[in-house]
Design a protein around this motif. Structure first.
Motif, short mmCIF file in Angstrom:
data_model
loop_
_atom_site.label_atom_id
_atom_site.label_comp_id
_atom_site.label_asym_id
_atom_site.label_seq_id
_atom_site.Cartn_x
_atom_site.Cartn_y
_atom_site.Cartn_z
N GLN A 61 0.93 -1.16 0.12
CA GLN A 61 -0.04 -0.08 0.02
C GLN A 61 0.91 1.13 0.05
N SER A 63 -0.77 4.24 1.11
CA SER A 63 -1.28 4.75 2.37
C SER A 63 -2.41 4.00 2.73
N ILE A 64 -2.65 3.93 4.12
CA ILE A 64 -3.86 3.31 4.75
C ILE A 64 -4.66 4.29 5.58
N ASP A 65 -5.91 3.87 6.08
CA ASP A 65 -6.88 4.64 6.93
C ASP A 65 -7.18 3.72 8.00
N ALA A 66 -8.16 4.11 8.89
CA ALA A 66 -8.77 3.44 10.10
C ALA A 66 -9.63 2.20 9.27
N THR A 67 -10.24 2.27 8.02
CA THR A 67 -11.31 1.49 7.79
C THR A 67 -10.26 0.29 7.15
N TRP A 105 3.63 6.26 12.87
CA TRP A 105 2.46 6.10 13.45
C TRP A 105 2.35 4.69 13.67
N LYS A 107 -1.07 2.02 14.78
CA LYS A 107 -2.66 1.56 15.08
C LYS A 107 -2.69 0.36 15.64
N PHE A 173 -0.43 7.04 6.93
CA PHE A 173 -1.53 6.89 7.48
C PHE A 173 -2.45 7.98 7.23
N ASN A 174 -3.58 8.06 6.72
CA ASN A 174 -4.46 9.18 6.66
C ASN A 174 -5.66 9.09 7.79
#
Length: 174
Positions: A61, A63-67, A105, A107, A173-174
């Protein structure tokens, strides 16, 4: 009466049944123990494989996000043999700047208390060059033994995986 008692003591007709009664519990113990140890090893291998899959997917990837983190946690739990057992996943992006590892970051998902405190130093992280980054995936799951016959009961398996981002210098991370 004495002759009957002497004949009874000399008789060997029940010897195999008595020997079997001594050997059978030992054989059953080893059979149950080997099945339990195999199941424990399989659970450990599943978490190793799940960490590697998660690290590989994230490395592809940009970028990745919370979803995405929520979905990848679902993949992580489904790769476990027992997806109902409590598990946890921590995904971190780590850069090395001026010889020091810095956390970009981090998560976490699941039962975070299963994870150990994160230590960012050369004893836990692979050697990378300055300006480079890695994806650090830590996964943990609880395991309940099939049988408490070996005295293990419940334990936590934790494993980690490292990978470098493939298409970009660091996954955002967005």
């Amino acid at each position: 009466m004495i002759t009957l008692l002497k004949d009874l003591l000399k008789s060997r007709s029940g010897a195999s049944a008595i020997e079997f009664s001594f050997v059978a519990p030992v054989m059953i113990f080893f059979f149950i123990g080997s099945v339990a140890v195999f199941d424990m090893f399989r659970t450990y291998q599943n978490i190793v494989e799940a960490n590697g899959v998660v690290a590989d997917v994230i490395s592809r990837q940009t970028s990745i996000d919370a979803t995405f983190v929520s979905n990848i946690y679902g993949v992580f739990t489904n790769l476990q043999q027992n997806s109902t057992a409590p598990s946890a996943l921590r995904i971190s992006s780590i850069k090395k700047t001026a010889g020091v590892y810095k956390l970009d970051w981090k998560k976490e998902s699941g039962t975070v208390s299963l994870l150990k405190a994160q230590v960012l130093d050369s004893s836990t992280l692979p050697q990378i060059t300055d300006g480079d980054s890695i994806i650090y995936v830590e996964g943990a799951t609880t395991y309940t033994m099939l049988s408490n016959i070996l005295g293990f009961g419940q334990m936590t398996f934790a494993e980690r995986a490292f990978t470098r981002p493939r298409f970009i210098s660091a996954v955002a991370f967005n």
